[in-house]
Motif scaffolding. Sequence first.
Motif, short mmCIF file in Angstrom:
data_model
loop_
_atom_site.label_atom_id
_atom_site.label_comp_id
_atom_site.label_asym_id
_atom_site.label_seq_id
_atom_site.Cartn_x
_atom_site.Cartn_y
_atom_site.Cartn_z
N ALA A 1 2.89 -3.41 -1.04
CA ALA A 1 3.55 -2.83 0.08
C ALA A 1 4.94 -3.63 0.45
O ALA A 1 4.69 -4.88 0.22
N ASP B 1 6.75 1.99 3.84
CA ASP B 1 6.49 0.74 3.43
C ASP B 1 6.23 0.57 1.87
O ASP B 1 5.54 -0.48 1.41
N ILE B 2 6.42 1.65 1.12
CA ILE B 2 6.28 1.68 -0.44
C ILE B 2 7.58 2.18 -1.19
O ILE B 2 7.61 1.76 -2.41
N GLY C 1 1.84 -6.63 1.33
CA GLY C 1 1.09 -6.35 0.22
C GLY C 1 0.73 -7.71 -0.43
O GLY C 1 1.13 -8.75 -0.31
N TYR D 1 -0.88 4.74 8.42
CA TYR D 1 -1.96 3.76 7.76
C TYR D 1 -3.35 3.85 8.37
O TYR D 1 -3.61 4.60 9.26
N SER E 1 -1.88 6.10 -2.78
CA SER E 1 -0.93 5.26 -1.82
C SER E 1 -1.61 4.18 -1.06
O SER E 1 -1.17 2.99 -1.18
N SER F 1 -4.24 0.10 4.87
CA SER F 1 -3.27 0.51 3.80
C SER F 1 -2.60 1.92 4.20
O SER F 1 -2.94 2.45 5.15
N LEU F 2 -1.53 2.29 3.35
CA LEU F 2 -0.90 3.26 3.55
C LEU F 2 -1.88 4.68 3.56
O LEU F 2 -2.93 4.94 2.85
N GLY G 1 -0.57 0.28 -1.86
CA GLY G 1 0.08 -0.43 -0.74
C GLY G 1 -0.57 -1.71 -0.71
O GLY G 1 0.02 -2.73 -0.35
#
Length: 530
Positions: A265, A203-204, A275, A423, A257, A411-412, A261
Motif C-alpha cells: 500500500a 492507497d494502491i 504496506g 478499509y 486488493s 487492508s484495502l 495492500g
Amino acid sequence: MPTASRRLPALLAVICAVTLTAALGACSSGGSSAQDSTPTPTATVTTPASDRFVITWAKDSEAAKLVSSVENYGVDIISSLPQEDQDAIKTAAEQASVSVKAATAHAGGLTAVRLSEVLPSEKAQAFIQALLSYDSIEAAEPEVTMTALSTSASPPNDEYFDKQWALTSDQRGLNVVEAWGKSTGKDVTVAVIDSGILPDHPDISSQLLPGYDFLSDPWAGGDNDGRDADPTDMGDAVQAGECGNDNEATDSSWHGSHVAGIIAASTNNGTGMAGVAPDAKIVPVRALGRCGGGADIIDAITWASGGSVNGVPDNENPAQVINLSLGGPNICPVYFQRTIDEAVARGSIIVAAAGNEDQDAGFVSPAGCENVITVGASNASGDRAVYSNYGSTVDVTAPGGDLTTDDGVLSLFRHPSSGEPAYTFMQGTSQASPHVAGVVALMLSIKPDLTVEQITETLTSTSQTMHSCDRDACGAGIINAKAAVEQVASDQVPAPGDGQATEEPSDDASKPGLRETIKDLWNRITTDEE
Ligand SMILES: [Ca+2]
Ligand SMILES: [Ca+2]
C-alpha cells in the motif's frame, strides 16, 4: 473505535470450509513431483467428485505439441487435438456416461477437460484410469478449484497505521518499520494472483504495474469478456448454491486488493494504511472469480513469472515474488507442481498461504507443493491462529489475525454500499502470506539473486519464537523483517552454489531521508491518535 463497528457475525465463513479429500490416487508416478515432506495420508485416499480434470500430456507427444502451438490458451481446443487423443477423452467420458463440454489449453502443455456432469468419486477415478491407459497422457488429475483464503469483517471507520499491529515490533508483529532503514522493496515486482485489483483505490493506485485478467469464463469474471488486459476486480459475490457445492451466498471479497495492500500500500501518503514493502510494485493478476478459479491459475503463474502464455502479450515486468493467497483441498497435483517449478526456474519466489482449515497443510495445495514458501497464520498474541493449517510443510508463520482475539489484519476494501474505497479487517493465511511476500521483496531489493532456499533459510533462522503452537508444527516461528533484512544486508546469506556471499553490504540504513520518512510516519500516527 476501530473495532466497534465490526460485525463479526457477518464474517464470510468462506472460503475454505473444505473437506479433506486428496487426489493422490489420480497422480501418475511423475518423478519430478515426488514430495518427501508430504505426509502420507493414513486414511484411504479417494478421488474427489469432479466435472473438471487436468491432463498433463507426455512430453514430445503430438498433443503436447498441439497444445503448445494453439493461438490462445484458455479456450476450447477439443476439435483441434490429434484424433486419437480426442477419441481418448471422449471414450473415457462415454464410459462414465457423460460428454465432454470443453477441453482448454493451458501453459505447460496442459489441457483442462470439463465434463457435462460431476462424476462421483468412483467414476472420477475410473475416468482417470481410462485416460492413463493412453501413452500420450502422463497424468490426469481432478482440477483443483482454488479459492481465496481469508475471512472478512465489515469495514471500519478508521484508517490508521496504529491499527496495523502486524507491522509493529510488539504484539508479535513483523518488526517491519525498523527494516525500512535498510530496504523498502525498491525495484522489486510482486505479482498478486488473486481476485484482481481496485485500481482507483487511492492507497494502491500509484503502486501498480500493468496486470492481466486470466479468467476465461465470462460469468466467473463478472465482466462478460473473458481474458483481457484489465485486471480490475469486478467482484466475486455469489448466490447460495451458485457454485454447485452447497455454498452460502457471499458478498464480494475484494480479496486481491486486501492482499496487495498488505504488501505494498502507498505508505506515508497521508491516507489509510502502510504496506510491508512501500517501494515495491504490484502486478495484479486476476485468476479468482465467482466460485474461485482453476486452470486459469496455471496460466496466471506462468505469465506472472515471465513465461509465455499463448494469446496473451508477455508480462513486461516479470515478478521476483508471486503471492498465492489461495488454495484448494487437494495434495499438490503433478500439473500444479510443474507450473510452480517452471516459475521458480524463471526466477520467481513463490509465497503461498498454508490454508485455513486447521489441518495439515500437506493435504492442500499450493501450500503442500514443493518449491514454495508456505506461510501459517498467527494472532496478535503470537499464538497459532485457530484456523491456520500447520505441519511439516509450513515454513514460517506471519500475522494473519484472529477475530476471536484481535482486530484481524487491516487492508484495502471497497465499501459494500457506497462502493467507495475503504478499509477492512480480515483474518486468514491469505493475510499472513502477503506479509511474507512483502518481506521477501525487502530482501530481494538488497540482493536480487537470492534463491528460494536462501530466502527460506534466512526467514526461518531469523524468525521469532511463537507464544504457542498448539499443533505439531507451525514452521520456524513468526518472521522478523528487521532481522531477516539485516542478515541479507550484512552478507551472512550464502550465495548460490558456493555457500559464500559476494556482494557488499547495503548502506541504505544511513540514508537520512528514509529515517525522516519513518519518523514522519510515526509523528502522523501519534498526531492522528484521538
Ligand atoms: Ca475480462
Ligand atoms: Ca497509505
